[in-house]
Design an enzyme around this catalytic site. Structure first.
Site, PDB file in Angstrom:
ATOM      1  N   LYS A 220     115.984  22.800   0.628  1.00 22.07           N
ATOM      2  CA  LYS A 220     115.744  21.389   0.926  1.00 22.07           C
ATOM      3  C   LYS A 220     117.012  20.608   0.601  1.00 22.07           C
ATOM      4  CE  LYS A 220     112.668  17.476   0.134  1.00 22.07           C
ATOM      5  NZ  LYS A 220     111.412  16.999  -0.492  1.00 22.07           N
TER       6      LYS A 220
ATOM      7  N   ASP B  99     102.518  15.341   8.204  1.00 27.84           N
ATOM      8  CA  ASP B  99     103.607  16.314   8.121  1.00 27.84           C
ATOM      9  C   ASP B  99     103.861  16.751   6.684  1.00 27.84           C
ATOM     10  OD1 ASP B  99     104.606  13.561   7.911  1.00 27.84           O
ATOM     11  OD2 ASP B  99     106.565  14.482   7.621  1.00 27.84           O
TER      12      ASP B  99
END
EC number: 2.7.7.-
Length: 544
Positions: free
Chosen positions: A155, A294
């Protein structure tokens, strides 16, 4: 992903199902790799498998991460590393290898890696937002271990074709919060993604101010989200939608394959795991802050730790995300929002059991919608069952009695009215006597209105006496259920401020304390104190 685009009331299932298909996606970018990074040979204690890469390039773009200059190790989590096969000794050796940092920051591609970014869409703050990501998360590989598959994801790994107008980066501040909370939630027993490491860099990124970059290496059996299904449903790409659903069923919900309608069974099972997850959030006082579709895991895992927060002073309507001005994702709203999000998933999956050649299209449509409703109907009962199970355990109750709901309702009312510190209350409640008020002082002092405590305590003691509670056994059980340590915002902020000066000791110290949240840990007593006055001024938002 966190973008505040509006607010809407939760629609009925039929309202979602009857809506016109959404066509507000961005076109898929060409599936071309970025500049190829130098390969590196870095030995790891796991094998790999294709995972989502087996689905084909409609689902992702292969690419290399974007390198960061002069990366440095901030912290590594031994418990998460063990999932990949590293024991503590081997892990300490591994992190000394420059290839460890290069591999998990994205400066080189290990020979076992197959980096890619997946494509998904979703609803944000109740509004269809189109294509959203992966905007900065790059799947490095899928590890095959004796404990099952673990997707390894960077990430903050850099730009992808799905980054939209963002920079593909994560900042040190938010990375520390996600790293610590992922492992803290695991230690609390909450279903969650995991965090292996943080690697930082002095490379500047602009948010509200100029901050420095970092990459969190995250682990999960899968990072597939509700939004992955929404993406292909919105594009009316039903073949890819079915392929994705089959992949999830075959790899994570194999029992659904034997159902008369495997896709309806998948929806039902996802809804049950989601109910369990949110009930556990409520019990530990966790507020996610940005429950967009999401950010909802198809496996019922807590995912995407952004503007989260644990309750300090109990406020049923607590809003942890400064960007959530209307309180859509307030603590009290989390169960309803989860149900709303499941309706969005139902809408996405519905084409998988529609019959385009039905003789009576209206009757067929009604039957398909009813099948979706049937799949979601168990959510409320499952949530209620999990909720009451958690709170009976927190109260030290061994049996179910009719008055328990009233007891809990009265408790939440006095906690809310007195803004009682949530974690401290439950920990101190564990030690009260079922016979008298001789051990009440620590918990009673948390209340502004002591009489309110006295009244509820009398009700509670009567309930304990009704099942002839053994105080010693009950206290032991409650202390193993009610944590002493949670990741309060001021604790994370202290670690972040030190880390900006390259002092990562507080990150590691917090990781050690939070990995044993139910233990007394006398050396860590300061982390169990009420928040300092300055903590009330802290605000967290979608900026990360």
């Amino acid at each position: 992903m966190c973008t505040h685009t509006g607010h809407s009331a939760a629609p009925s299932l039929s309202g979602l199902i009857d809506a016109e298909p959404c066509h507000f996606w961005l076109p898929l970018m060409p599936n071309e790799p970025t500049d190829v990074l130098p390969p590196t040979s870095f030995n790891v204690p796991f094998g790999t498998r294709p995972g989502i890469a087996a689905l084909g390039e409609r689902f992702f773009t292969r690419l290399s991460p974007t390198p960061l200059p002069s990366p440095y190790l901030v912290s590594v989590a031994p418990a998460a590393a063990a999932l990949l096969g590293w024991n503590e000794t081997d892990l300490q050796d591994a992190v000394k290898d420059p290839a460890f940092i290069d591999s998990f920051v994205g400066n080189a591609v290990p020979d076992w890696a197959d980096p890619l970014a997946t494509v998904y869409s979703g609803h944000q703050f109740g509004v269809w937002a189109g294509q959203l990501g992966d905007g900065r998360a790059i799947r490095l590989a899928e590890a095959q271990t004796p404990g099952g598959p673990w997707e390894i994801q960077l990430k903050g790994g850099g730009l992808t074709p799905y980054s939209r107008m963002a920079d593909g980066r994560a900042v040190l501040r938010s990375s520390i919060r996600e790293y610590l909370c992922s492992e803290a939630m695991y230690a609390l027993g909450v279903p969650t993604t995991r965090a292996l490491s943080i690697i930082g860099s002095d490379a500047p990124v602009r948010r509200e101010t100029i901050e420095t970059s970092a990459v969190v290496t995250r682990l999960a059996p899968s990072f597939i989200r509700f939004g992955h299904f929404e993406h292909f449903a919105a594009r009316e790409d039903h073949a890819s939608l079915r392929q994705l659903a089959d992949f999830v069923i075959d790899n994570f919900y194999p029992a659904c394959r034997n159902a008369a309608n495997p896709y309806q069974a998948l929806l039902r099972d996802v809804s049950l795991l989601t109910a369990d997850m949110v009930a556990h959030w409520q019990a530990v006082g966790f507020c996610h802050g940005v429950m967009n579709t999401d950010n909802m895991s198809i496996l019922g895992l807590t995912i995407d730790y952004g503007p989260f927060g644990f309750l300090d002073a109990f406020d049923a309507n607590h809003i942890c995300n400064h960007s959530d001005q209307q309180g859509r994702y307030a603590y009290s709203q989390q169960p309803q929002v989860a149900f709303w999000n499941l309706h969005c998933l139902a809408q996405a999956l519905l084409p998988l059991w529609r019959d385009a050649n039905a003789a009576d299209p209206e009757a067929e449509k009604a039957a398909a919608v009813e099948a979706a409703r049937e799949a979601l109907d168990p959510f409320r009962d499952r949530y209620a069952e999990a909720f009451f199970r958690h709170y009976r355990a927190k109260l030290g109750l061994r049996s179910e009695q009719e008055q328990d709901e009233t007891l809990m309702t009265n408790l939440f009312r006095v906690l809310h009215e007195n803004r009682v510190d949530y974690t401290s209350f439950w920990r101190n409640l564990s030690r009260v006597s079922s016979l008298d008020n001789s051990h009440d002082a620590a918990v009673r002092d948390l209340f502004l209105d002591r009489a309110a405590w006295d009244a509820w305590a009398a009700e509670y003691r009567a309930r304990l006496q009704s099942e002839q509670s053994d105080d010693a056994a009950r206290t032991t059980a409650m202390l193993a259920t009610n944590p002493k340590y949670v990741l309060r915002n001021h604790m994370a902020e202290t670690a972040i401020r030190a880390a900006r000066d390259k002092d990562f000791s507080e990150v590691d110290r917090l990781m050690a304390v939070l990995s044993k949240p139910f233990d007394e840990q006398p050396e860590a007593e300061s982390y169990a104190k009420l928040p300092p006055d300055w903590a009330s001024g802290l605000e967290v938002s979608c900026s990360s």
